[in-house]
Design an enzyme around this catalytic site. Sequence first.
Site, mmCIF file in Angstrom:
data_model
loop_
_atom_site.group_PDB
_atom_site.id
_atom_site.type_symbol
_atom_site.label_atom_id
_atom_site.label_comp_id
_atom_site.label_asym_id
_atom_site.label_seq_id
_atom_site.Cartn_x
_atom_site.Cartn_y
_atom_site.Cartn_z
ATOM 1 N N PRO A 1 0.831 -1.206 0.000
ATOM 2 C CA PRO A 1 0.000 0.000 0.000
ATOM 3 C C PRO A 1 0.868 1.259 0.000
ATOM 4 C CG PRO A 1 -0.843 -1.609 1.565
ATOM 5 C CD PRO A 1 0.480 -2.128 1.082
ATOM 6 N N GLU A 2 0.466 2.223 -0.813
ATOM 7 C CA GLU A 2 1.213 3.466 -0.934
ATOM 8 C C GLU A 2 0.405 4.599 -0.309
ATOM 9 O OE1 GLU A 2 2.669 3.974 -4.975
ATOM 10 O OE2 GLU A 2 2.797 1.803 -5.252
#
Length: 276
Positions: A2-3
Amino acid sequence: MPELPEVETIRRGLEGRAVGRQIVDTEVCHPRPVRRTSAHHLIEGSVGATISGLKRRGKYLIIVLDSGHEIMIHLRMSGQIIAAARRESRPRHTHVAFILDDGQELWFIDPRTFGEVVAFDPLQLETTIPELAGLGPEPDQISLAELRRILRTRRRQIKALLLDQTVIAGLGNIYGDEILHWARVRPDRRSNSLSPLSERRLHTAIGAVIANAIAAGGSTLGDGQYVDVSGASGSFQHAHRVYGRAGQRCLTCGRGWIRRVVIAQRSSHFCPVCQR
């Protein structure tokens, strides 16, 4: 992994559910997420405290407590944070659970156990979590002038530079590819070779892609590992122009075929017609 958009989506989802709630118990079911300190340290640093806020720095989620301490959560490759009623059965790989005073539980789920949950004193941040202390500015905090300074004083491949968390916090493989496509810049271009026009387009692309991704709730890929706090998938993956599309026709120009190259030991995707 996840960014920024995914972690920001989680932060916003927790904000309405957890702020003002007291943590009445903390259960640590696996030692890996608390490896930086200990299960005892997390329990001692969280139980009895009230959640007064939620912050995000780059890809890190930070729970602010009224005790003055904070809890850092890094999802890394496969982590999830789910808010659920206490009566619900916990899924497999629930390694940490925060039980709140309203009957809710916040679950940290991580099949690959690369993620972390750390209670810490913000005054000791540099010694406890040095990589968090060393993050670069948030993408929306970088002016065009500052971005130009960053680009012109380095001679690195532009994709590798965008992935460097000490330069810009929160960008990863997905959004690095999409930003560079939007800006029409090849990922292997040297950062100091961009024209003033390309620098301006890159600055615009960073803001636009990140804002659009947050609005869409982030990107949930084929593995389905990223979900928001309710367990719902994001939808920005449907807007990807290049990421994960190697060998397919470019959706932007309709002439190029998406290529995959390896930069900084990561896959990068681009259109050789659109991006120069």
